[in-house]
Every structure is written in structure tokens, then in C-alpha cells.
Design a protein around this motif. Structure first.
Motif, PDB file in Angstrom:
ATOM      1  N   ALA A   1       3.761  12.778  -1.399  1.00  0.00           N
ATOM      2  CA  ALA A   1       3.625  11.640  -0.539  1.00  0.00           C
ATOM      3  C   ALA A   1       4.226  11.789   0.987  1.00  0.00           C
ATOM      4  O   ALA A   1       5.249  12.214   1.095  1.00  0.00           O
ATOM      5  CB  ALA A   1       4.315  10.487  -1.167  1.00  0.00           C
ATOM      6  N   LEU A   2       3.409  11.366   1.926  1.00  0.00           N
ATOM      7  CA  LEU A   2       3.783  11.607   3.320  1.00  0.00           C
ATOM      8  C   LEU A   2       4.087  10.176   4.029  1.00  0.00           C
ATOM      9  O   LEU A   2       4.482  10.193   5.058  1.00  0.00           O
ATOM     10  CB  LEU A   2       2.667  11.971   4.032  1.00  0.00           C
ATOM     11  N   TYR A   3       3.863   9.187   3.251  1.00  0.00           N
ATOM     12  CA  TYR A   3       4.199   7.814   3.543  1.00  0.00           C
ATOM     13  C   TYR A   3       4.921   7.117   2.497  1.00  0.00           C
ATOM     14  O   TYR A   3       4.331   7.308   1.274  1.00  0.00           O
ATOM     15  CB  TYR A   3       2.948   7.061   3.861  1.00  0.00           C
ATOM     16  N   ARG A   4       5.771   6.064   2.888  1.00  0.00           N
ATOM     17  CA  ARG A   4       6.404   5.270   1.796  1.00  0.00           C
ATOM     18  C   ARG A   4       5.573   4.023   1.556  1.00  0.00           C
ATOM     19  O   ARG A   4       4.565   3.712   2.293  1.00  0.00           O
ATOM     20  CB  ARG A   4       7.751   5.036   2.150  1.00  0.00           C
ATOM     21  N   LYS A   5       5.860   3.644   0.330  1.00  0.00           N
ATOM     22  CA  LYS A   5       5.161   2.182   0.145  1.00  0.00           C
ATOM     23  C   LYS A   5       5.569   1.112   1.193  1.00  0.00           C
ATOM     24  O   LYS A   5       6.739   1.137   1.466  1.00  0.00           O
ATOM     25  CB  LYS A   5       5.621   1.866  -1.219  1.00  0.00           C
ATOM     26  N   VAL A   6       4.456   0.264   1.669  1.00  0.00           N
ATOM     27  CA  VAL A   6       4.811  -0.679   2.499  1.00  0.00           C
ATOM     28  C   VAL A   6       4.173  -2.097   1.984  1.00  0.00           C
ATOM     29  O   VAL A   6       2.975  -1.918   1.791  1.00  0.00           O
ATOM     30  CB  VAL A   6       4.767  -0.337   4.019  1.00  0.00           C
ATOM     31  N   LYS A   7       4.583  -3.185   2.304  1.00  0.00           N
ATOM     32  CA  LYS A   7       3.885  -4.329   2.339  1.00  0.00           C
ATOM     33  C   LYS A   7       3.036  -4.611   3.418  1.00  0.00           C
ATOM     34  O   LYS A   7       3.727  -4.560   4.723  1.00  0.00           O
ATOM     35  CB  LYS A   7       4.871  -5.627   2.192  1.00  0.00           C
TER      36      LYS A   7
ATOM     37  N   ILE B   1       1.012  -1.023  -0.045  1.00  0.00           N
ATOM     38  CA  ILE B   1      -0.174   0.051  -0.021  1.00  0.00           C
ATOM     39  C   ILE B   1       0.752   1.233   0.175  1.00  0.00           C
ATOM     40  O   ILE B   1       1.913   1.365   0.300  1.00  0.00           O
ATOM     41  CB  ILE B   1      -0.944   0.027   1.321  1.00  0.00           C
ATOM     42  N   GLU B   2       0.356   2.207  -0.402  1.00  0.00           N
ATOM     43  CA  GLU B   2       0.908   3.569  -0.583  1.00  0.00           C
ATOM     44  C   GLU B   2      -0.122   4.608  -0.689  1.00  0.00           C
ATOM     45  O   GLU B   2      -1.226   4.450  -1.258  1.00  0.00           O
ATOM     46  CB  GLU B   2       1.998   3.723  -1.808  1.00  0.00           C
ATOM     47  N   PRO B   3       0.454   6.004  -0.620  1.00  0.00           N
ATOM     48  CA  PRO B   3      -0.879   6.946  -1.002  1.00  0.00           C
ATOM     49  C   PRO B   3      -1.233   6.772  -2.275  1.00  0.00           C
ATOM     50  O   PRO B   3      -0.507   6.828  -3.212  1.00  0.00           O
ATOM     51  CB  PRO B   3       0.062   8.150  -0.814  1.00  0.00           C
ATOM     52  N   ALA B   4      -2.613   7.061  -2.404  1.00  0.00           N
ATOM     53  CA  ALA B   4      -2.956   7.047  -3.835  1.00  0.00           C
ATOM     54  C   ALA B   4      -2.558   8.208  -4.701  1.00  0.00           C
ATOM     55  O   ALA B   4      -2.340   9.355  -4.122  1.00  0.00           O
ATOM     56  CB  ALA B   4      -4.481   7.050  -3.464  1.00  0.00           C
ATOM     57  N   THR B   5      -2.366   7.752  -5.850  1.00  0.00           N
ATOM     58  CA  THR B   5      -1.511   8.700  -6.827  1.00  0.00           C
ATOM     59  C   THR B   5      -2.512   9.992  -6.935  1.00  0.00           C
ATOM     60  O   THR B   5      -1.831  11.157  -7.210  1.00  0.00           O
ATOM     61  CB  THR B   5      -1.291   8.345  -8.296  1.00  0.00           C
TER      62      THR B   5
ATOM     63  N   MET C   1       4.713   4.032  17.715  1.00  0.00           N
ATOM     64  CA  MET C   1       3.761   3.868  16.530  1.00  0.00           C
ATOM     65  C   MET C   1       4.501   3.168  15.373  1.00  0.00           C
ATOM     66  O   MET C   1       5.364   3.963  14.797  1.00  0.00           O
ATOM     67  CB  MET C   1       3.220   5.149  16.319  1.00  0.00           C
ATOM     68  N   VAL C   2       3.966   2.239  14.924  1.00  0.00           N
ATOM     69  CA  VAL C   2       4.311   1.802  13.483  1.00  0.00           C
ATOM     70  C   VAL C   2       4.134   2.891  12.462  1.00  0.00           C
ATOM     71  O   VAL C   2       5.011   2.792  11.481  1.00  0.00           O
ATOM     72  CB  VAL C   2       3.496   0.470  13.268  1.00  0.00           C
ATOM     73  N   ILE C   3       3.269   3.574  12.560  1.00  0.00           N
ATOM     74  CA  ILE C   3       3.153   4.592  11.240  1.00  0.00           C
ATOM     75  C   ILE C   3       3.974   5.290  11.116  1.00  0.00           C
ATOM     76  O   ILE C   3       4.493   5.794   9.975  1.00  0.00           O
ATOM     77  CB  ILE C   3       1.641   5.112  11.366  1.00  0.00           C
ATOM     78  N   ASP C   4       4.697   5.559  12.371  1.00  0.00           N
ATOM     79  CA  ASP C   4       6.014   6.636  12.313  1.00  0.00           C
ATOM     80  C   ASP C   4       7.064   6.092  11.334  1.00  0.00           C
ATOM     81  O   ASP C   4       7.970   6.874  10.816  1.00  0.00           O
ATOM     82  CB  ASP C   4       6.382   6.867  13.593  1.00  0.00           C
ATOM     83  N   THR C   5       7.069   4.779  11.427  1.00  0.00           N
ATOM     84  CA  THR C   5       8.164   4.113  10.585  1.00  0.00           C
ATOM     85  C   THR C   5       7.926   4.082   9.183  1.00  0.00           C
ATOM     86  O   THR C   5       8.971   3.754   8.322  1.00  0.00           O
ATOM     87  CB  THR C   5       8.330   2.474  10.722  1.00  0.00           C
ATOM     88  N   VAL C   6       6.874   4.183   8.615  1.00  0.00           N
ATOM     89  CA  VAL C   6       6.625   4.641   7.200  1.00  0.00           C
ATOM     90  C   VAL C   6       6.549   6.176   6.958  1.00  0.00           C
ATOM     91  O   VAL C   6       6.357   6.404   5.502  1.00  0.00           O
ATOM     92  CB  VAL C   6       5.425   3.721   6.782  1.00  0.00           C
ATOM     93  N   LYS C   7       6.554   7.015   7.834  1.00  0.00           N
ATOM     94  CA  LYS C   7       6.471   8.398   7.423  1.00  0.00           C
ATOM     95  C   LYS C   7       7.558   9.062   6.810  1.00  0.00           C
ATOM     96  O   LYS C   7       8.786   8.557   6.851  1.00  0.00           O
ATOM     97  CB  LYS C   7       6.155   9.459   8.435  1.00  0.00           C
ATOM     98  N   ILE C   8       7.433   9.591   5.605  1.00  0.00           N
ATOM     99  CA  ILE C   8       8.446  10.346   4.901  1.00  0.00           C
ATOM    100  C   ILE C   8       8.836  11.905   5.399  1.00  0.00           C
ATOM    101  O   ILE C   8       7.992  12.386   5.731  1.00  0.00           O
ATOM    102  CB  ILE C   8       8.253  10.363   3.718  1.00  0.00           C
TER     103      ILE C   8
END
Ligand code: AKG
Ligand code: FE2
Length: 180
Positions: free
Chosen positions: A150-156, A136-140, A173-180
Motif C-alpha cells: 500500500a502506497l497510501y494510508r487510510k484517510v477519512k 478510503i484506502e488502496p483497494a485490497t 500537496m495534500v496527497i503527500d500527507t497520506v503517502k506511506i
């Protein structure tokens, strides 16, 4: 998850942590997890959380809370608020997967459960997730390099979910690990 078209696959029927798959179409296997939580009375509620602060790693969570005992709290602008008890009402919570895919337009709220010295409490949460094998990643359509990058990177999804319990126990917080 796909309205009337979704088909239910075989479930294993376990009460706690029961899990079943919903098939959305060729190759897509969205997941649903059910979590039953029992919070016994706690003589020192000021020392013990029922559930530590976290945001849900799901797309959406449907929560059925005890309609006699409160305890669920939500964090807003640094302040914890009690979620009111509304009998015979389901609570729908936005999860991290929606925050990521909406590029932060929808926020996944941080919440926790406090314990109660006199009363035990029950809840049932249904977590709806994208197929764990998908990324998943932010919708284009919601990303604009100039106005709103994009505020978040792609992640499985599988990797994201794998980090949930570790982060919960560490108080991060897990979400902090995918924030750009
Ligand atoms: O027990 C509750 O009210 C909340 C449960 C919860 O937040 C969770 O299971 O993720
Ligand atoms: Fe939660």
C-alpha cells in the motif's frame, strides 16, 4: 455516484460553490461540488497564477473550460504543458481519491491555471467525491505486500478535503500527507 441508480437529493442551488448530494444506496452520500472560476485579465501574468499548482481532491473532476482562452497547464516529468482548447469538449480529470483507491495505478495530475494579459477566462469544474464520512484506502485487490505494498494510508474523506485549501495556499500537496 452510481450511473442510473443514483438519486439526486435537494441542492441549495447557489451558483458559486453550489453543492448537492447523490445517494448511492443505504448510508452512502457521495458529494458533488461545482466551482465556477472567473479569471480576469491580469496585466502581469508572469507574477500571478489564476490557480496555483494543485491536484484535485476528488474521485473525478469534469471540467468545462473556456473555449476561447487557454491557461490550463498540466505538469508531466517536471515540465508544464498547455492543455489544448477543444471546443464543446468536457475534460475529465482523475482526482486524488482515485489515486489513493487505485494504490497509485491512476495518477491525479498536478495542474495550474496561468493568467492572460488580454483576455478574461471562465471555467466550471464538477468535483465528484466519495461520501465524506467514509474512509478510503488502496483497494485490497491492488495491494500485494511483496509486489506492490500500500502506497497510501487510510484517510477519512472529510479530513482529506478539509486540508485542500490550506495546502493550496501553502503550495503543498495534500496527497503527500497520506503517502506511506
Ligand atoms: O479553470 C480551470 O481550467 C481549472 C480549474 C481547476 O483546476 C479547479 O477548479 O480545480
Ligand atoms: Fe483543479
Amino acid at each position: 455516484m452510481q450511473g442510473g441508480e443514483g438519486r439526486t437529493g435537494p441542492g441549495n442551488g447557489e451558483a458559486a460553490g453550489a453543492r448537492r448530494r447523490l445517494y448511492n444506496g443505504p448510508g452512502e452520500k457521495a458529494d458533488t461540488y461545482a466551482r465556477f472560476s472567473y479569471y480576469p485579465e491580469c496585466p502581469r501574468p508572469e507574477l500571478v497564477f489564476g490557480l496555483k499548482p494543485h491536484s484535485d481532491g476528488s474521485v473525478l473532476t469534469v471540467l468545462m473550460v473556456d473555449d476561447t482562452v487557454g491557461g490550463l497547464q498540466i505538469l508531466r516529468d517536471g515540465v508544464w504543458f498547455d492543455v489544448p482548447i477543444v471546443p464543446r469538449t468536457l475534460l475529465v480529470n482523475i482526482g486524488d481519491q482515485t489515486e489513493i483507491m487505485s494504490n497509485g495505478i491512476f495518477k491525479s495530475p498536478v495542474h495550474r491555471v496561468v493568467t492572460n494579459a488580454e483576455k478574461e477566462r471562465l471555467s466550471l469544474a464538477l468535483f465528484y467525491s466519495v461520501d465524506p464520512e467514509r474512509e478510503i484506502e488502496p483497494a485490497t485487490q491492488l495491494v500485494d505486500e511483496k509486489q506492490r505494498p500500500a502506497l497510501y494510508r487510510k484517510v477519512k474523506v472529510k479530513d482529506y478535503i478539509a486540508g485542500l485549501y490550506e495546502h493550496l495556499s501553502q503550495g503543498t500537496m495534500v496527497i503527500d500527507t497520506v503517502k506511506i
